[in-house]
Design an enzyme around this catalytic site. Sequence first.
Site, PDB file in Angstrom:
ATOM      1  N   ARG A  23      83.374  44.102  54.658  1.00 38.29           N
ATOM      2  CA  ARG A  23      84.764  44.556  54.167  1.00 38.29           C
ATOM      3  C   ARG A  23      85.185  45.852  54.744  1.00 38.29           C
ATOM      4  NH1 ARG A  23      85.082  44.812  47.786  1.00 38.29           N
ATOM      5  NH2 ARG A  23      84.935  42.486  47.312  1.00 38.29           N
ATOM      6  N   GLU A  36      68.557  32.399  57.286  1.00 42.20           N
ATOM      7  CA  GLU A  36      68.057  31.963  56.005  1.00 42.20           C
ATOM      8  C   GLU A  36      67.157  30.735  56.427  1.00 42.20           C
ATOM      9  OE1 GLU A  36      67.748  32.395  52.654  1.00 42.20           O
ATOM     10  OE2 GLU A  36      66.577  30.499  52.644  1.00 42.20           O
ATOM     11  N   SER A  42      73.457  32.136  49.217  1.00 46.57           N
ATOM     12  CA  SER A  42      74.169  32.603  48.056  1.00 46.57           C
ATOM     13  C   SER A  42      74.238  31.660  47.078  1.00 46.57           C
ATOM     14  CB  SER A  42      75.504  33.008  48.531  1.00 46.57           C
ATOM     15  OG  SER A  42      75.587  34.097  49.041  1.00 46.57           O
ATOM     16  N   CYS A  46      68.820  32.381  39.397  1.00 48.33           N
ATOM     17  CA  CYS A  46      68.656  32.366  38.099  1.00 48.33           C
ATOM     18  C   CYS A  46      69.001  31.152  37.099  1.00 48.33           C
ATOM     19  CB  CYS A  46      69.472  33.497  37.316  1.00 48.33           C
ATOM     20  SG  CYS A  46      69.265  35.236  38.593  1.00 48.33           S
ATOM     21  N   ASP A 288      64.625  41.854  46.096  1.00 45.67           N
ATOM     22  CA  ASP A 288      63.167  41.651  45.644  1.00 45.67           C
ATOM     23  C   ASP A 288      62.151  42.261  46.492  1.00 45.67           C
ATOM     24  OD1 ASP A 288      64.341  40.514  43.335  1.00 45.67           O
ATOM     25  OD2 ASP A 288      63.419  38.468  43.755  1.00 45.67           O
ATOM     26  N   ASN A 310      71.666  42.657  43.906  1.00 45.85           N
ATOM     27  CA  ASN A 310      73.191  42.695  44.314  1.00 45.85           C
ATOM     28  C   ASN A 310      73.323  44.173  44.478  1.00 45.85           C
ATOM     29  OD1 ASN A 310      74.535  40.058  44.165  1.00 45.85           O
ATOM     30  ND2 ASN A 310      73.185  39.847  42.437  1.00 45.85           N
ATOM     31  N   TYR A 431      81.173  48.701  13.856  1.00 46.40           N
ATOM     32  CA  TYR A 431      80.775  47.862  12.715  1.00 46.40           C
ATOM     33  C   TYR A 431      81.886  47.229  12.310  1.00 46.40           C
ATOM     34  CZ  TYR A 431      80.163  46.590   7.714  1.00 46.40           C
ATOM     35  OH  TYR A 431      80.203  45.934   6.685  1.00 46.40           O
ATOM     36  N   TRP A 439      74.817  49.208   9.024  1.00 44.11           N
ATOM     37  CA  TRP A 439      73.648  50.050   9.819  1.00 44.11           C
ATOM     38  C   TRP A 439      73.085  49.101  10.972  1.00 44.11           C
ATOM     39  CZ3 TRP A 439      72.462  55.013   9.774  1.00 44.11           C
ATOM     40  CH2 TRP A 439      72.900  55.828   8.761  1.00 44.11           C
ATOM     41  N   ARG A 447      66.402  55.637  13.514  1.00 39.32           N
ATOM     42  CA  ARG A 447      66.118  56.302  12.507  1.00 39.32           C
ATOM     43  C   ARG A 447      64.878  56.455  12.211  1.00 39.32           C
ATOM     44  NH1 ARG A 447      69.805  54.294   8.011  1.00 39.32           N
ATOM     45  NH2 ARG A 447      67.735  53.509   7.286  1.00 39.32           N
TER      46      ARG A 447
HETATM   47  C1  LIG Z   1      63.926  30.835  37.825  1.00 37.49           C
HETATM   48  C2  LIG Z   1      64.482  32.184  38.263  1.00 37.49           C
HETATM   49  C3  LIG Z   1      65.225  32.673  37.132  1.00 37.49           C
HETATM   50  C4  LIG Z   1      65.695  34.054  37.499  1.00 37.49           C
HETATM   51  N1  LIG Z   1      66.562  34.665  36.577  1.00 37.49           N
HETATM   52  C5  LIG Z   1      67.060  35.814  36.423  1.00 37.49           C
HETATM   53  C6  LIG Z   1      68.039  36.309  35.415  1.00 37.49           C
HETATM   54  O1  LIG Z   1      68.031  35.745  34.600  1.00 37.49           O
HETATM   55  N2  LIG Z   1      68.381  37.760  35.826  1.00 37.49           N
HETATM   56  C7  LIG Z   1      68.221  38.472  36.896  1.00 37.49           C
HETATM   57  O2  LIG Z   1      68.591  39.584  37.163  1.00 37.49           O
HETATM   58  N3  LIG Z   1      67.345  37.981  37.941  1.00 37.49           N
HETATM   59  C8  LIG Z   1      66.797  36.714  37.556  1.00 37.49           C
HETATM   60  N4  LIG Z   1      66.076  36.041  38.569  1.00 37.49           N
HETATM   61  C9  LIG Z   1      65.474  36.889  39.846  1.00 37.49           C
HETATM   62  C10 LIG Z   1      66.746  36.886  40.973  1.00 37.49           C
HETATM   63  O3  LIG Z   1      66.994  35.457  40.982  1.00 37.49           O
HETATM   64  C11 LIG Z   1      66.127  37.634  42.114  1.00 37.49           C
HETATM   65  O4  LIG Z   1      65.846  38.676  41.776  1.00 37.49           O
HETATM   66  C12 LIG Z   1      67.300  37.593  43.183  1.00 37.49           C
HETATM   67  O5  LIG Z   1      67.519  36.202  43.672  1.00 37.49           O
HETATM   68  C13 LIG Z   1      66.631  38.316  44.223  1.00 37.49           C
HETATM   69  O6  LIG Z   1      67.377  38.267  45.224  1.00 37.49           O
HETATM   70  P1  LIG Z   1      66.789  38.497  46.821  1.00 37.49           P
HETATM   71  O7  LIG Z   1      68.046  38.061  47.932  1.00 37.49           O
HETATM   72  O8  LIG Z   1      66.354  39.632  46.753  1.00 37.49           O
HETATM   73  O9  LIG Z   1      65.760  37.305  46.983  1.00 37.49           O
HETATM   74  P2  LIG Z   1      66.024  35.889  46.984  1.00 37.49           P
HETATM   75  O10 LIG Z   1      67.002  35.366  46.036  1.00 37.49           O
HETATM   76  O11 LIG Z   1      64.675  35.303  46.826  1.00 37.49           O
HETATM   77  O12 LIG Z   1      66.436  35.579  48.399  1.00 37.49           O
HETATM   78  C14 LIG Z   1      65.594  35.774  49.611  1.00 37.49           C
HETATM   79  C15 LIG Z   1      66.096  34.589  50.563  1.00 37.49           C
HETATM   80  O13 LIG Z   1      65.368  35.095  51.995  1.00 37.49           O
HETATM   81  C16 LIG Z   1      64.746  33.675  52.579  1.00 37.49           C
HETATM   82  N5  LIG Z   1      63.922  34.290  53.255  1.00 37.49           N
HETATM   83  C17 LIG Z   1      62.574  34.632  52.945  1.00 37.49           C
HETATM   84  N6  LIG Z   1      61.911  35.130  54.225  1.00 37.49           N
HETATM   85  C18 LIG Z   1      62.684  34.586  55.227  1.00 37.49           C
HETATM   86  C19 LIG Z   1      62.626  34.562  56.591  1.00 37.49           C
HETATM   87  N7  LIG Z   1      61.439  35.274  57.313  1.00 37.49           N
HETATM   88  N8  LIG Z   1      63.362  34.252  57.274  1.00 37.49           N
HETATM   89  C20 LIG Z   1      64.766  33.839  56.993  1.00 37.49           C
HETATM   90  N9  LIG Z   1      64.798  33.787  55.671  1.00 37.49           N
HETATM   91  C21 LIG Z   1      63.685  34.009  54.638  1.00 37.49           C
HETATM   92  C22 LIG Z   1      64.566  32.843  51.265  1.00 37.49           C
HETATM   93  O14 LIG Z   1      64.476  31.436  51.720  1.00 37.49           O
HETATM   94  C23 LIG Z   1      65.511  33.279  50.363  1.00 37.49           C
HETATM   95  O15 LIG Z   1      66.500  32.395  50.063  1.00 37.49           O
HETATM   96  C24 LIG Z   1      65.567  34.788  38.314  1.00 37.49           C
HETATM   97  C25 LIG Z   1      64.413  34.281  39.461  1.00 37.49           C
HETATM   98  C26 LIG Z   1      64.395  32.823  39.339  1.00 37.49           C
HETATM   99  C27 LIG Z   1      63.564  32.222  40.399  1.00 37.49           C
END
Ligand SMILES: Cc1cc2nc3c(=O)[nH]c(=O)nc-3n(C[C@H](O)[C@H](O)[C@H](O)COP(=O)(O)OP(=O)(O)OC[C@H]3O[C@@H](n4cnc5c(N)ncnc54)[C@H](O)[C@@H]3O)c2cc1C
Length: 462
Positions: A23, A36, A42, A46, A288, A310, A431, A439, A447
């Site tokens: 952007r 990936e 993308s 969750c 993560d 995000n 409310y 309440w 409280r």
């Molecule tokens: C079942 C489930 C339910 C969830 N529910 C919630 C929810 O309700 N609310 C909430 O806030 N969060 C929820 N989460 C957590 C949320 O999905 C994660 O926190 C979020 O997806 C993290 O994003 P990320 O990009 O850090 O990691 P990820 O989404 O894990 O993405 C990391 C990506 O990196 C890729 N990767 C890893 N190593 C390499 C490499 N060496 N080379 C290339 N690619 C690589 C992986 O394949 C993966 O696609 C949930 C997670 C799961 C599994």
Amino acid sequence: MTERLVVVGGDAGGMTAASQARRRRGADDLEIIALERGRHTSYSACGIPYWIGGTVSAVDDLLTRTPEVFRVAHDIDVRLRHEAVGLDLDRREVLVRDHGGGRELRLGFDQLVVGTGAVPVRPPLPGIEAPGVYGVQTLDDGEAVRAALEGGARRAVVVGGGYIGLEMAEAFIQRGLEVTVVEAAVAPMASLDPDMGHLVGRAVRGMGIALYCGEPARAVEVGPGGAVRAVLTADREIPADLVVLGLGVRPNSALAAEAGIRVGVTGGIVTDVRMRTASHDGVWAAGDCVETIDRVSLRPTAVALGTHANKQGRVAGINIGGGYATFPGVVGTAVTKVCHLEVARTGLRERDADRAGFRYVTATVESTTRAGYFPGAQPITTKLIAEKRSGRLLGAQIVGREGAAKRIDVLATALWNEMTVEDLAGLDLSYAPPFAPVWDPVLIAARKAWEAVEADVAADPR
Ligand SMILES: Cc1cc2nc3c(=O)[nH]c(=O)nc-3n(C[C@H](O)[C@H](O)[C@H](O)COP(=O)(O)OP(=O)(O)OC[C@H]3O[C@@H](n4cnc5c(N)ncnc54)[C@H](O)[C@@H]3O)c2cc1C
């Protein structure tokens, strides 16, 4: 001269960083390549349990943007099935394995974002690597579980009763499977205190799920063909066609650590507030895989949630794009749903407060989500933890039916702003009978917590 940004990991953290950077900087200024290792980018991890359970009908509904959309609309070159297998930070190159093309290549970069996510905890139990044992983290993992169900799996055992484990258990019940959850702790949902976790346990059993608490899995037994056959605890053998790990996740930081990027006590990558890795210039991390700060205990923490991934990706992308943004840390707010039960938490549990050195009181109140006489009023249990003397809110947990969980956001806001439970009890909250009792449960709990603070002072005025 055009710079190159390489993003490792094509989901929330990585792709938000890529999009934000784009952007602010056009393609003639910044080339962006995202790697990936899986087959999707993308996606909503969750949403995986809801797709497996059938609430979400098509896997495509979980895909926010395809590589094609990234390429055409955003000039971002997403390469699926491309795994970063090494980072050479001195030469500023990523060693890439192209699983589709069966080759390895080196990709130079000026800026690098590590967004490798988390990996499910897999304890070193006999049989844990057998076919049929699944961690659920990526959409590829979700597809593998779906394939096992379509292949005729009828009995599922979930090892660990955290929120992902319970969401998966519910999904399996919806698919008509026989489901067992084994949990080492005295109650499921260890992100809550055990008194609140027991309420969740009751709901889980009410769904027809067999739940065994205080029974850690000891081994996964494998049949003659090498596939999973049963899960063993000290007390029983539970037949299984598939096993799902619900023991939590840990930051997937090995690639970064091997390259010399600093990893903290939680196992997450250490960054500054702008999501720059603490150790290397032009190397960023988000999602993560990173460590952040808990604003209540002031300790490092790694909280694997999409909401943080995000935001952190956005912060990294804005900074790479030449802007200025910071990530302020977390208070540990989370919600989930187990059958008809809504579960929410923010801040410290009692054991976290102990560990951080706080002295505290607690207050738990039972109430209803609407005026008691109004149709659809549902039960809600609210627990608050407040510091002794000051009355500062330290943590909150809610378990209840429809309309309960999102009340946690008021409590998270109060926690973020270091409000006392006395302040909280005086808040001007809305409310009307269809939405709350006169309440609100949040106000009653505040409280009660303030009364507990005052009673403690009266009992020991020193
Ligand atoms: C079942 C489930 C339910 C969830 N529910 C919630 C929810 O309700 N609310 C909430 O806030 N969060 C929820 N989460 C957590 C949320 O999905 C994660 O926190 C979020 O997806 C993290 O994003 P990320 O990009 O850090 O990691 P990820 O989404 O894990 O993405 C990391 C990506 O990196 C890729 N990767 C890893 N190593 C390499 C490499 N060496 N080379 C290339 N690619 C690589 C992986 O394949 C993966 O696609 C949930 C997670 C799961 C599994």
